[in-house]
Design an enzyme around this catalytic site. Structure first.
Site, PDB file in Angstrom:
ATOM      1  N   ASP A  44       0.823  -1.201   0.000  1.00 37.45           N
ATOM      2  CA  ASP A  44       0.000   0.000   0.000  1.00 37.45           C
ATOM      3  C   ASP A  44       0.863   1.259   0.000  1.00 37.45           C
ATOM      4  O   ASP A  44       0.668   2.161  -0.798  1.00 37.45           O
ATOM      5  CB  ASP A  44      -0.975   0.011   1.193  1.00 37.45           C
ATOM      6  CG  ASP A  44      -0.291  -0.255   2.539  1.00 37.45           C
ATOM      7  OD1 ASP A  44       0.931  -0.501   2.571  1.00 37.45           O
ATOM      8  OD2 ASP A  44      -0.989  -0.217   3.570  1.00 37.45           O
ATOM      9  N   ASP A  81       6.855   3.953   3.717  1.00 42.57           N
ATOM     10  CA  ASP A  81       6.986   5.083   4.640  1.00 42.57           C
ATOM     11  C   ASP A  81       8.456   5.161   5.060  1.00 42.57           C
ATOM     12  O   ASP A  81       9.289   5.651   4.303  1.00 42.57           O
ATOM     13  CB  ASP A  81       6.019   4.840   5.801  1.00 42.57           C
ATOM     14  CG  ASP A  81       5.944   5.991   6.783  1.00 42.57           C
ATOM     15  OD1 ASP A  81       6.299   7.111   6.412  1.00 42.57           O
ATOM     16  OD2 ASP A  81       5.522   5.769   7.941  1.00 42.57           O
TER      17      ASP A  81
HETATM   18  P1  IMP Z   1       7.285   1.508   6.920  1.00 47.70           P
HETATM   19  O1  IMP Z   1       7.870   0.253   7.467  1.00 47.70           O
HETATM   20  O2  IMP Z   1       7.549   2.676   7.804  1.00 47.70           O
HETATM   21  O3  IMP Z   1       7.686   1.777   5.478  1.00 47.70           O
HETATM   22  O4  IMP Z   1       5.747   1.344   7.039  1.00 47.70           O
HETATM   23  C1  IMP Z   1       4.953   0.914   6.056  1.00 47.70           C
HETATM   24  C2  IMP Z   1       3.630   0.522   6.648  1.00 47.70           C
HETATM   25  O5  IMP Z   1       3.155   1.485   7.602  1.00 47.70           O
HETATM   26  C3  IMP Z   1       2.608   0.490   5.543  1.00 47.70           C
HETATM   27  O6  IMP Z   1       2.553  -0.774   4.951  1.00 47.70           O
HETATM   28  C4  IMP Z   1       1.345   0.871   6.278  1.00 47.70           C
HETATM   29  O7  IMP Z   1       0.744  -0.274   6.825  1.00 47.70           O
HETATM   30  C5  IMP Z   1       1.795   1.768   7.403  1.00 47.70           C
HETATM   31  N1  IMP Z   1       1.647   3.198   7.045  1.00 47.70           N
HETATM   32  C6  IMP Z   1       2.626   4.087   6.819  1.00 47.70           C
HETATM   33  N2  IMP Z   1       2.140   5.302   6.532  1.00 47.70           N
HETATM   34  C7  IMP Z   1       0.803   5.166   6.552  1.00 47.70           C
HETATM   35  C8  IMP Z   1      -0.282   6.099   6.306  1.00 47.70           C
HETATM   36  O8  IMP Z   1      -0.122   7.285   5.997  1.00 47.70           O
HETATM   37  N3  IMP Z   1      -1.529   5.571   6.408  1.00 47.70           N
HETATM   38  C9  IMP Z   1      -1.781   4.275   6.737  1.00 47.70           C
HETATM   39  N4  IMP Z   1      -0.802   3.385   6.954  1.00 47.70           N
HETATM   40  C10 IMP Z   1       0.486   3.830   6.874  1.00 47.70           C
HETATM   41 MG    MG Z   2       1.018  -2.270   5.589  1.00 45.90          MG
END
Ligand code: IMP
Ligand code: MG
Length: 183
Positions: A104, A107
């Site tokens: 999705d 981040d």
């Molecule tokens: P990362 O490990 O920080 O890249 O996090 C990724 C995960 O965090 C995604 O797969 C989402 O499940 C969640 N996430 C990050 N940002 C958002 C947002 O703005 N809305 C909803 N879920 C988010």
């Molecule tokens: Mg996720």
């Protein structure tokens, strides 16, 4: 949270339904061209990617197989701590397959880095990722998606599969959740 949250209709639209649909069609065409003549094994990351995956798969013109993985990132609802764990693993082997992870949103990049390590150790033929959304400015770990729907600013978004505390996944648009104290 000081607003009525039942429908999310009061949240500002960042990407509307039509724009998302157009971009998903484009991504489908691009991926189909890149994988022409090959069989593509899609891995949907639960739960956030399921709506995107359902739309994307219908714009692919290559043979596909499908599997799912559920990854849990620990931390608050809007900020991940970096601890990542598999809560549902794949059903079938990815050895020698052309694998495309469907995410999705990227981040900090921690979830995908973890996934990359886990999946590469299982010897796929190729491993790429498509992310609907990419918050590039938030990256802590230097990972890049091979295909990105939309780069977005550093705001917390919901809808089109993405949640806040398991809510709003059903919204047709991607909307900004502003009233999060940690932002
Ligand atoms: P990362 O490990 O920080 O890249 O996090 C990724 C995960 O965090 C995604 O797969 C989402 O499940 C969640 N996430 C990050 N940002 C958002 C947002 O703005 N809305 C909803 N879920 C988010
Ligand atoms: Mg996720």
């Amino acid at each position: 949270m000081n607003q009525p949250l039942e429908t999310g209709k009061n949240l500002e639209v960042l990407l509307d339904e039509k724009r998302i649909a157009r971009r998903v069609r484009e991504l489908g065409a691009q991926i189909s061209a890149d994988y022409r003549g090959r069989e593509l094994h899609l891995i949907g990351i639960l739960k956030g990617a399921w709506v995107f995956l359902a739309d994307l798969v219908r714009h692919l013109e290559v043979e596909v197989t499908l599997d799912f993985m559920n990854i849990q990132t620990y931390g608050s609802s809007t900020n991940s701590s970096g601890d990542v764990k598999i809560t549902k693993d794949l059903d079938v082997s990815i050895q020698d397959r052309d694998v495309l992870v469907v995410e999705d949103i990227l981040d900090t990049g921690r979830t995908f880095r973890f996934l990359q390590e886990v999946l590469l150790a299982r010897n796929p033929r190729t491993l790429k990722v498509v992310a609907l959304l990419d918050k590039t400015s938030r990256r802590v770990v230097p990972v890049r998606a091979d295909y990105v729907g939309f780069p977005i600013p550093d705001v917390f978004v919901v809808g089109y599969g993405l949640d806040y505390s398991q809510k709003y996944r059903e919204l047709r648009d991607v909307r900004v959740l502003r009233s999060v104290p940690s932002l």
